[in-house]
Design a protein around this motif. Sequence first.
Motif, short mmCIF file in Angstrom:
data_model
loop_
_atom_site.label_atom_id
_atom_site.label_comp_id
_atom_site.label_asym_id
_atom_site.label_seq_id
_atom_site.Cartn_x
_atom_site.Cartn_y
_atom_site.Cartn_z
N UNK A 199 7.97 1.90 9.44
CA UNK A 199 7.76 0.62 8.76
C UNK A 199 6.30 0.45 8.36
N UNK A 200 5.38 0.72 9.27
CA UNK A 200 3.95 0.58 8.97
C UNK A 200 3.50 1.54 7.88
N UNK A 201 4.09 2.74 7.88
CA UNK A 201 3.77 3.73 6.85
C UNK A 201 4.22 3.25 5.47
N UNK A 202 5.44 2.69 5.43
CA UNK A 202 6.00 2.26 4.15
C UNK A 202 5.43 0.93 3.68
N UNK A 203 5.14 0.03 4.63
CA UNK A 203 4.60 -1.28 4.27
C UNK A 203 3.09 -1.16 4.06
N UNK A 204 2.73 -0.40 3.04
CA UNK A 204 1.33 -0.03 2.79
C UNK A 204 1.18 0.31 1.31
N UNK A 205 -0.05 0.54 0.86
CA UNK A 205 -0.22 0.98 -0.54
C UNK A 205 0.59 2.25 -0.84
N UNK A 206 0.71 3.14 0.15
CA UNK A 206 1.53 4.35 -0.05
C UNK A 206 2.97 3.97 -0.35
N UNK A 207 3.53 3.06 0.45
CA UNK A 207 4.92 2.63 0.25
C UNK A 207 5.11 1.95 -1.10
N UNK A 208 4.14 1.14 -1.46
CA UNK A 208 4.18 0.45 -2.75
C UNK A 208 4.27 1.46 -3.89
N UNK A 209 3.43 2.48 -3.82
CA UNK A 209 3.43 3.53 -4.86
C UNK A 209 4.75 4.31 -4.85
N UNK A 210 5.24 4.60 -3.64
CA UNK A 210 6.51 5.32 -3.52
C UNK A 210 7.65 4.52 -4.16
N UNK A 211 7.68 3.21 -3.89
CA UNK A 211 8.76 2.40 -4.43
C UNK A 211 8.70 2.35 -5.96
N UNK A 212 7.50 2.26 -6.50
CA UNK A 212 7.37 2.23 -7.97
C UNK A 212 7.90 3.53 -8.58
N UNK A 213 7.68 4.65 -7.88
CA UNK A 213 8.23 5.93 -8.36
C UNK A 213 9.74 5.96 -8.16
N UNK A 214 10.20 5.46 -7.01
CA UNK A 214 11.62 5.55 -6.68
C UNK A 214 12.50 4.71 -7.60
#
Length: 301
Positions: free
Chosen positions: A156-171
Motif C-alpha cells: 500500500x505504501x509503495x503504491x500510495x506514492x508518486x510511483x503508484x500515481x505514475x503506474x496508474x496513469x500508465x495502467x
Amino acid sequence: MQTSHTASPTQFYTWQNYRCAYEISQPNNSISEVPLLLIHPIGVGLSRQFWQRFCGEWHTKGYRNPIYNPDLLGCGESDMPHVAYNPKDWANQLHYFLQTVIKKPAIAVVQGALLPVALELVQKEANLITGLILAGPPAWAVITKKAPKLQQKFLWNLLDSPFGNAFYRYARTPNFLRSFSTRQLFASENTVDAEWLNTLVKGAENIANRYAVFSFLSGFWRQDYSSLIASIKQPTLVVVGETASSISQEGKQETPDERLADYLAYLPQGRGIKLPGRNVLPYESTTEFVTAIAPFINEFS
C-alpha cells in the motif's frame, strides 16, 4: 420472450457521509420476484458498468427480477476517498444498501476476487442474502491463504506514492488495458472489444479511482476464508470458466475442475457449473452465463 423493463438513471444514497451511486434495472411486473444484488470487480476503470451486458441480456430473456447494481465506494460514480479499503468496508456499504434501498432479501451475484466482500456481507446479515452466485471465484489456494499484514502495508505504501500515481496513469491507457485483459481476463483476444476498453478508459478518468485499485493490489482481501465459505448456509452456485486462470502465483497450477471441486467440498449447499470463457464470464460469455444461472435464481421465485 421479452419483458419490457426500465433501467433507472443513476441514483444516490448517503453512507457514512459518502455519496454512493447505484442503478436499478427493473421490469414493469417484477414486484414478487427476488431481487439480484450485483457486486462488481475492482480494477482500473471497473465499476457497476461491468454488469451492463448482463442486465440487458437478463431482461431480454424475459426474466423479471429487479437488479440492483451499486458502485462500490472508490469506483464509478460513488465518492472516492483517499483510504485503504478492505472487504469489510465494502460489505458494510452493501449491508446498508440492502437495509435502506433494497429492503428485502436478495441473491448476491459476485464477480471474481470480490468474493470476500460477499462472504463478509453474509456474515453481517445472513437474513438479507437468500442465495449466492460466485462468478469466476479466485483459485482455492488464493482464497484460503492469508497475506502477511506487513506485506499488505508495504505494498500500500509503495503504491500510495508518486510511483503508484505514475503506474496508474500508465495502467489506464488502452494499450495496457488491452494487453492485461488479453493475458489475464479473457479466453479470446477477439472478445477484448472496444466497448470493454472504452468503459475502462472512461471509468479511470478520475485518478482517485486508484485508491480502490491499490487497496485491491495491496492484498487487503487476502485472508484465509475457508471457514467463512464452510459456514454459508445459503444455496450457492459456483460458475467457473473452462479456461479459468489465476493471476496469483499460488493458483497457477490449479485446473478449473479442481477449483470447482475445492469450493464444492466446503460449501454446505454448493453446486457448480463450467462455462466457455475465462475469468470475466458475465461479460465475455454473457448469454451462457445468463442461461446457466437462471434455473438457480428461478428456484427462489
